[in-house]
Design an enzyme around this catalytic site. Structure first.
Site, PDB file in Angstrom:
ATOM      1  N   GLU A   1      -3.855  24.657   9.689  1.00 40.10           N
ATOM      2  CA  GLU A   1      -2.907  24.744   8.457  1.00 40.10           C
ATOM      3  C   GLU A   1      -3.816  24.803   7.467  1.00 40.10           C
ATOM      4  OE1 GLU A   1       0.699  22.074   6.825  1.00 40.10           O
ATOM      5  OE2 GLU A   1      -0.844  21.037   8.067  1.00 40.10           O
TER       6      GLU A   1
ATOM      7  N   LYS B   1       6.708  26.426   7.473  1.00 42.26           N
ATOM      8  CA  LYS B   1       6.900  25.000   8.222  1.00 42.26           C
ATOM      9  C   LYS B   1       8.260  24.396   7.694  1.00 42.26           C
ATOM     10  CE  LYS B   1       4.176  20.653   7.675  1.00 42.26           C
ATOM     11  NZ  LYS B   1       2.978  20.153   7.183  1.00 42.26           N
TER      12      LYS B   1
ATOM     13  N   CYS C   1       1.716  20.876  11.944  1.00 42.63           N
ATOM     14  CA  CYS C   1       1.488  19.671  11.600  1.00 42.63           C
ATOM     15  C   CYS C   1       2.765  18.849  11.970  1.00 42.63           C
ATOM     16  CB  CYS C   1       1.192  20.035  10.178  1.00 42.63           C
ATOM     17  SG  CYS C   1       0.097  18.212   9.621  1.00 42.63           S
TER      18      CYS C   1
END
Length: 217
Positions: free
Chosen positions: A40, A114, A155
């Protein structure tokens, strides 16, 4: 398929980070990797919105995306750019935290913003409000590769099983979870949650992650 995970310690300088990433990508290719994955925010880690506005770029102008697409094409490998911080032109000034699946011709096979923002209070001294800087994505995304269907996650997404179930419902056999975890939350649950997502979906889970200590800037 032979894969390689690039473990980076990203700074707030996209130019310097790109140089390191390209060197590691070349090393992975030389060692036989066919699928290379980066963490990320491969291009920049910074807690300063002002600095991010100075150095981040729109997708069509981003130097990291352009260079890594060229490198993937030259090497004939598939590449997951775990994510890039990108300007969006949104009225509120928020950025996108966007993952890219790049095919062996250097084309963007899939991309994902995300969804779940890291808005948590770890302690009175450590609070994170990712949604202040980044806008959330809107849907689950899979990409087709010669070695299977890849589901894109990132994440903090790992804490939400329904996203990963949606990915496997869409055919994902491999789920990628590029990360830049906080040390506290990472140590507390990261490995457990990655294993849980693999068990409940029956998929392979790959997490390229940031490493080391990052300067606050």
């Amino acid at each position: 398929m032979q894969g390689a995970i690039l473990q980076l310690n990203v700074t707030d300088d996209p130019v310097a980070n790109l140089e390191v990433t390209r060197e590691l990508l070349a090393q992975a290719v030389a060692e036989g990797a066919e699928f290379v994955l980066t963490p990320e925010v491969t291009n920049c880690i910074s807690t300063s919105g002002r600095h991010q506005r100075d150095v981040l770029q729109l997708q069509e102008d981003d130097i990291t995306l352009a260079a890594l697409r060229r490198d993937a094409q030259a090497a004939g490998v598939w590449l997951l750019i775990g994510s890039l911080g990108l300007k969006t032109g949104d009225a509120d000034g928020r950025f996108a935290n966007r993952c890219f699946l790049i095919d062996s011709q250097g084309e963007i096979a899939a991309w994902y913003d995300k969804i779940h923002m890291f808005d948590v209070e770890i302690s009175p001294e450590e609070t994170w409000r990712e949604s202040d800087a980044y806008r959330p994505g809107q849907g689950a995304v899979v990409g087709q590769t010669p070695f299977g269907t890849v589901g894109l996650s990132m994440c903090y997404d790992v804490r939400f099983p329904m996203l990963h179930q949606a990915l496997t419902d869409a055919g994902a056999q491999i789920i990628t979870v590029p990360a830049a975890f906080s040390p506290v939350t990472g140590e507390a649950h990261r490995h457990t949650l990655l294993r849980a997502r693999a068990i409940e979906t029956g998929s392979y889970v790959i997490e390229p992650a940031q490493t080391g200590t990052h300067a606050s800037s």
